[in-house]
Enzyme design. Structure first.
Site, short mmCIF file in Angstrom:
data_model
loop_
_atom_site.label_atom_id
_atom_site.label_comp_id
_atom_site.label_asym_id
_atom_site.label_seq_id
_atom_site.Cartn_x
_atom_site.Cartn_y
_atom_site.Cartn_z
N GLY A 1 0.84 -1.28 0.02
CA GLY A 1 -0.05 -0.05 -0.15
C GLY A 1 0.70 1.28 0.21
CG ASN B 1 1.91 3.31 -5.80
OD1 ASN B 1 2.21 4.14 -6.49
ND2 ASN B 1 2.58 2.07 -5.84
NE ARG C 1 -11.62 -14.86 -10.16
CZ ARG C 1 -10.43 -14.52 -10.28
NH1 ARG C 1 -10.26 -13.23 -11.24
NH2 ARG C 1 -9.25 -14.93 -9.60
CG ASN D 1 -2.78 -0.56 -13.13
OD1 ASN D 1 -2.69 -0.84 -12.00
ND2 ASN D 1 -1.86 -1.14 -13.99
CG HIS E 1 2.95 -1.57 -15.41
ND1 HIS E 1 2.50 -2.77 -14.99
CD2 HIS E 1 3.81 -1.68 -16.16
CE1 HIS E 1 3.45 -3.58 -15.62
NE2 HIS E 1 4.38 -3.00 -16.40
CG ASP F 1 0.22 -3.56 -17.54
OD1 ASP F 1 0.76 -4.63 -17.43
OD2 ASP F 1 -0.88 -3.36 -16.87
CD GLN G 1 14.91 8.74 -8.50
OE1 GLN G 1 14.91 8.60 -9.60
NE2 GLN G 1 15.82 8.92 -7.65
CD GLU H 1 5.42 2.22 -8.89
OE1 GLU H 1 4.61 1.75 -8.06
OE2 GLU H 1 6.66 1.43 -8.70
C1 GRF Z 1 4.49 -1.88 -6.62
O1 GRF Z 1 5.32 -2.62 -7.41
C2 GRF Z 1 4.06 -1.09 -7.74
O2 GRF Z 1 4.75 -0.80 -8.62
C3 GRF Z 1 2.83 -2.09 -8.17
O3 GRF Z 1 2.31 -2.67 -7.38
C4 GRF Z 1 3.30 -2.82 -6.33
C5 GRF Z 1 2.55 -2.57 -5.16
O4 GRF Z 1 3.01 -1.63 -4.32
N1 GRF Z 1 1.52 -1.19 -8.85
P1 GRF Z 1 2.26 -1.04 -3.18
O5 GRF Z 1 1.28 -2.04 -2.54
O6 GRF Z 1 1.46 0.29 -3.63
O7 GRF Z 1 3.05 -0.52 -2.18
#
Ligand code: GRF
Length: 207
Positions: free
Chosen positions: A12, A14, A66, A108, A110, A151, A179, A181
């Site tokens: 988490g 991000n 599912r 998303n 990536h 993606d 740097q 995300e």
């Molecule tokens: C990270 O590698 C991010 O690049 C990708 O998923 C992973 C999760 O990161 N989107 P976090 O859970 O946000 O720390």
């Protein structure tokens, strides 16, 4: 006010970047109305709890099929009434019905410069392992709209990051997070919240 629901599966970081950016005003006109994870042990859920954000766990493992999961998952998201759904390290395939219902309202993050090192099998640390194995000198991250592919939706923002001589996948992953995300995901949400992103002919226009 843009109501945002964040979908998570892991640590988490991000999500935390988005929470912090809303708190300090770097993301305006936005409220995080909920966090959903497929992984009950995801630290991302702890981060949501600490910030007083509604959160829940719903996993495909808890359902016979599912299809049953997809139905309950979509209902759980709908119930939070998102204007925007943010995938922040979410590792479950988004049901086609959700993509249809929330066209150009799911984004998303990536950890590569799409179209490099993306698509099926490229997620988390695997992306950085592949980049180092190929010997690229520049990597980065991409925020994109989610479509029915993996993606493949319209790119919103990208940021480049240099590869350093003795990088390991873990060191490189951390640099890309710090740097790129954690910068471009909040920025993309702020742009969307303030009506500054349009999609035309499958590409984005940033106003
Ligand atoms: C990270 O590698 C991010 O690049 C990708 O998923 C992973 C999760 O990161 N989107 P976090 O859970 O946000 O720390």
């Amino acid at each position: 006010m843009l109501n945002v629901v964040v979908l998570v599966s892991g640590g988490g970081t991000n999500l935390q970047a988005v929470i912090d950016a809303v708190k300090d005003g770097n993301i305006s006109n936005t409220k995080i109305t909920g966090v959903i994870s497929n992984n009950k042990n995801a630290y991302a859920l702890e981060r949501a709890k600490k910030s007083g954000i509604e959160n829940l766990c719903i996993s495909p493992k808890d359902f016979e099929t599912r299809e049953q999961f997809n139905e309950e998952f979509l209902k759980a998201v709908d119930d939070m009434e998102p204007d925007l759904i943010v995938l922040a390290g979410f590792l479950v395939v988004i049901p086609p019905k959700m993509i249809e219902r929330y066209t150009n309202r799911i984004i998303n993050i990536h950890p590569s410069l799409i179209p490099s090192f993306c698509g099926t099998g490229y997620y988390g640390i695997k992306v950085h392992e592949a980049a180092l194995s190929r010997g690229v000198k520049v990597v980065g991250a991409t925020v994109h709209f989610v479509d029915e592919g993996t993606d493949t939706g319209p790119i919103i923002l990208q940021r480049a990051v240099n590869v350093e001589q003795d990088d390991t996948p873990e060191i490189l992953q951390r640099r890309v997070m710090e740097q790129a995300e954690w910068k471009i995901l909040p920025l993309a949400i702020d742009l969307i919240a303030n009506g500054k992103v349009k999609v035309e002919d499958g590409k984005t226009v940033i106003l």
